[in-house]
Design a protein around this motif. Structure first.
Motif, mmCIF file in Angstrom:
data_model
loop_
_atom_site.group_PDB
_atom_site.id
_atom_site.type_symbol
_atom_site.label_atom_id
_atom_site.label_comp_id
_atom_site.label_asym_id
_atom_site.label_seq_id
_atom_site.Cartn_x
_atom_site.Cartn_y
_atom_site.Cartn_z
ATOM 1 N N GLY A 1 0.852 -1.178 0.000
ATOM 2 C CA GLY A 1 0.000 0.000 0.000
ATOM 3 C C GLY A 1 0.886 1.225 0.000
ATOM 4 O O GLY A 1 2.028 1.177 0.461
ATOM 5 N N VAL A 2 0.368 2.305 -0.537
ATOM 6 C CA VAL A 2 1.100 3.570 -0.519
ATOM 7 C C VAL A 2 0.155 4.675 -0.045
ATOM 8 O O VAL A 2 -1.023 4.683 -0.388
ATOM 9 C CB VAL A 2 1.702 3.907 -1.902
ATOM 10 C CG1 VAL A 2 0.633 4.125 -2.946
ATOM 11 C CG2 VAL A 2 2.617 5.115 -1.824
ATOM 12 N N VAL A 3 0.683 5.561 0.781
ATOM 13 C CA VAL A 3 -0.059 6.735 1.239
ATOM 14 C C VAL A 3 0.665 7.964 0.729
ATOM 15 O O VAL A 3 1.882 8.083 0.869
ATOM 16 C CB VAL A 3 -0.171 6.782 2.781
ATOM 17 C CG1 VAL A 3 -0.717 8.124 3.247
ATOM 18 C CG2 VAL A 3 -1.045 5.647 3.286
ATOM 19 N N HIS A 4 -0.097 8.859 0.134
ATOM 20 C CA HIS A 4 0.400 10.162 -0.304
ATOM 21 C C HIS A 4 -0.580 11.237 0.152
ATOM 22 O O HIS A 4 -1.736 10.941 0.458
ATOM 23 C CB HIS A 4 0.507 10.238 -1.832
ATOM 24 C CG HIS A 4 1.558 9.380 -2.435
ATOM 25 N ND1 HIS A 4 2.874 9.391 -2.029
ATOM 26 C CD2 HIS A 4 1.488 8.482 -3.447
ATOM 27 C CE1 HIS A 4 3.567 8.540 -2.775
ATOM 28 N NE2 HIS A 4 2.753 7.974 -3.629
ATOM 29 N N ARG A 5 -0.109 12.476 0.151
ATOM 30 C CA ARG A 5 -0.970 13.640 0.362
ATOM 31 C C ARG A 5 -1.777 13.558 1.660
ATOM 32 O O ARG A 5 -2.935 13.945 1.710
ATOM 33 C CB ARG A 5 -1.867 13.858 -0.853
ATOM 34 C CG ARG A 5 -1.067 14.083 -2.117
ATOM 35 C CD ARG A 5 -1.909 14.397 -3.315
ATOM 36 N NE ARG A 5 -2.544 13.271 -3.944
ATOM 37 C CZ ARG A 5 -1.928 12.337 -4.670
ATOM 38 N NH1 ARG A 5 -0.615 12.387 -4.837
ATOM 39 N NH2 ARG A 5 -2.604 11.369 -5.235
ATOM 40 N N LEU A 6 -1.146 13.062 2.709
ATOM 41 C CA LEU A 6 -1.781 12.957 4.021
ATOM 42 C C LEU A 6 -1.824 14.343 4.668
ATOM 43 O O LEU A 6 -0.796 14.999 4.793
ATOM 44 C CB LEU A 6 -0.984 11.984 4.897
ATOM 45 C CG LEU A 6 -1.389 11.850 6.353
ATOM 46 C CD1 LEU A 6 -2.812 11.319 6.476
ATOM 47 C CD2 LEU A 6 -0.409 10.916 7.063
ATOM 48 N N ALA A 7 -3.013 14.766 5.069
ATOM 49 C CA ALA A 7 -3.156 16.090 5.686
ATOM 50 C C ALA A 7 -4.342 16.106 6.640
ATOM 51 O O ALA A 7 -5.357 15.456 6.403
ATOM 52 C CB ALA A 7 -3.353 17.160 4.616
ATOM 53 N N GLY A 8 -4.189 16.868 7.704
ATOM 54 C CA GLY A 8 -5.272 17.095 8.661
ATOM 55 C C GLY A 8 -5.531 18.573 8.803
ATOM 56 O O GLY A 8 -4.710 19.399 8.398
ATOM 57 N N ASP A 9 -6.660 18.898 9.409
ATOM 58 C CA ASP A 9 -7.027 20.313 9.556
ATOM 59 C C ASP A 9 -6.609 20.907 10.892
ATOM 60 O O ASP A 9 -6.892 22.063 11.188
ATOM 61 C CB ASP A 9 -8.525 20.512 9.334
ATOM 62 C CG ASP A 9 -9.388 19.955 10.452
ATOM 63 O OD1 ASP A 9 -8.861 19.322 11.398
ATOM 64 O OD2 ASP A 9 -10.620 20.160 10.386
ATOM 65 N N GLY A 10 -5.928 20.128 11.728
ATOM 66 C CA GLY A 10 -5.446 20.635 13.007
ATOM 67 C C GLY A 10 -6.478 20.636 14.116
ATOM 68 O O GLY A 10 -6.170 21.001 15.248
ATOM 69 N N SER A 11 -7.702 20.212 13.828
ATOM 70 C CA SER A 11 -8.770 20.288 14.829
ATOM 71 C C SER A 11 -8.834 19.066 15.728
ATOM 72 O O SER A 11 -9.444 19.128 16.797
ATOM 73 C CB SER A 11 -10.123 20.473 14.142
ATOM 74 O OG SER A 11 -10.510 19.294 13.457
ATOM 75 N N ALA A 12 -8.247 17.957 15.293
ATOM 76 C CA ALA A 12 -8.318 16.719 16.066
ATOM 77 C C ALA A 12 -6.914 16.138 16.209
ATOM 78 O O ALA A 12 -6.155 16.098 15.252
ATOM 79 C CB ALA A 12 -9.240 15.715 15.372
ATOM 80 N N LYS A 13 -6.589 15.686 17.387
ATOM 81 C CA LYS A 13 -5.276 15.097 17.641
ATOM 82 C C LYS A 13 -5.241 13.676 17.086
ATOM 83 O O LYS A 13 -6.198 12.925 17.202
ATOM 84 C CB LYS A 13 -5.009 15.089 19.149
ATOM 85 C CG LYS A 13 -3.599 14.716 19.513
ATOM 86 C CD LYS A 13 -3.312 15.105 20.952
ATOM 87 C CE LYS A 13 -1.923 14.699 21.371
ATOM 88 N NZ LYS A 13 -0.868 15.378 20.687
ATOM 89 N N GLY A 14 -4.131 13.319 16.440
ATOM 90 C CA GLY A 14 -3.920 11.952 16.013
ATOM 91 C C GLY A 14 -4.472 11.585 14.649
ATOM 92 O O GLY A 14 -4.582 10.401 14.326
ATOM 93 N N ILE A 15 -4.810 12.576 13.830
ATOM 94 C CA ILE A 15 -5.362 12.282 12.506
ATOM 95 C C ILE A 15 -4.360 11.487 11.666
ATOM 96 O O ILE A 15 -4.710 10.468 11.068
ATOM 97 C CB ILE A 15 -5.763 13.579 11.773
ATOM 98 C CG1 ILE A 15 -6.917 14.268 12.489
ATOM 99 C CG2 ILE A 15 -6.135 13.288 10.317
ATOM 100 C CD1 ILE A 15 -7.212 15.676 11.987
ATOM 101 N N GLY A 16 -3.126 11.945 11.598
ATOM 102 C CA GLY A 16 -2.117 11.262 10.793
ATOM 103 C C GLY A 16 -1.896 9.830 11.250
ATOM 104 O O GLY A 16 -1.837 8.909 10.427
ATOM 105 N N GLU A 17 -1.792 9.632 12.538
ATOM 106 C CA GLU A 17 -1.595 8.290 13.083
ATOM 107 C C GLU A 17 -2.783 7.396 12.745
ATOM 108 O O GLU A 17 -2.608 6.244 12.322
ATOM 109 C CB GLU A 17 -1.401 8.368 14.595
ATOM 110 C CG GLU A 17 -1.164 7.032 15.242
ATOM 111 C CD GLU A 17 -0.805 7.140 16.718
ATOM 112 O OE1 GLU A 17 -0.803 6.086 17.377
ATOM 113 O OE2 GLU A 17 -0.526 8.250 17.201
ATOM 114 N N PHE A 18 -3.991 7.908 12.902
ATOM 115 C CA PHE A 18 -5.188 7.130 12.610
ATOM 116 C C PHE A 18 -5.222 6.710 11.142
ATOM 117 O O PHE A 18 -5.473 5.544 10.819
ATOM 118 C CB PHE A 18 -6.448 7.931 12.972
ATOM 119 C CG PHE A 18 -7.708 7.135 12.850
ATOM 120 C CD1 PHE A 18 -8.115 6.286 13.871
ATOM 121 C CD2 PHE A 18 -8.487 7.216 11.710
ATOM 122 C CE1 PHE A 18 -9.278 5.533 13.760
ATOM 123 C CE2 PHE A 18 -9.655 6.470 11.583
ATOM 124 C CZ PHE A 18 -10.048 5.625 12.607
#
Length: 163
Positions: free
Chosen positions: A94-111
């Motif tokens: 699997g490949v992940v690209h363009r991972l981004a969060g809006d800063g409103s919730a902690k742990g978005i990237g990890e999830f």
């Protein structure tokens, strides 16, 4: 949090999240990864949605993150050549690209990364050398540095990771 496929109705929210992410990167010492090219372009996001490789992360019914995910064999052309290292094997990944969060919730990237790994059991990710935030997260989640790859969007080398 919940992950689902993106739809065209999510496009404007995704663009807002990427704008926030570009600003966040500048503030954390990574101004060159997405900023100069206003990455990712809308036509690429539309293509990802149409092809079913675009995902959003929701919390309480609100889109708080977004990323590209694809699984298969030899699915990422820029990963065919790796310098100063090697991939673990030639098995599907699997490949992940363009991972981004809006800063409103902690742990978005990890999830999102854990979700992607759960889908495939073999995941590859790359990031700009200045993106210390993502590098720290990947190492925290057990990804190993595998070498250096190059993308077509710019001349900056990318650090390749695999789990």
């Amino acid at each position: 949090m919940n992950i689902r496929h993106s739809t065209i109705r999510d496009l404007e929210r995704m663009r807002e999240i990427y704008a926030y992410a570009r600003d966040f990167m500048v503030r954390t010492g990574n101004p060159n990864q997405w900023g100069p090219t206003n990455w990712p372009p809308e036509d690429l996001l539309r293509q990802d949605i149409a092809e079913g490789s675009s995902f959003v992360c929701e919390e309480d019914g609100r889109v708080v993150g977004t990323f590209f995910y694809l699984y298969g064999h030899d699915i990422e052309p820029t990963y065919r050549e790796i310098f100063d290292g090697s991939w673990r094997d030639d098995e599907p990944f699997g490949v992940v690209h363009r991972l981004a969060g809006d800063g409103s919730a902690k742990g978005i990237g990890e999830f999102c990364l854990n979700w992607a790994f759960d889908q495939s059991g073999h995941l590859r990710v790359d990031t700009h050398g200045d993106n210390k935030v993502l590098q720290n997260l990947l190492e925290k989640l057990g990804f190993e540095r595998r070498g250096t790859i190059f993308v077509v969007e710019d001349d900056y080398p990318r650090i390749a990771y695999e789990k």
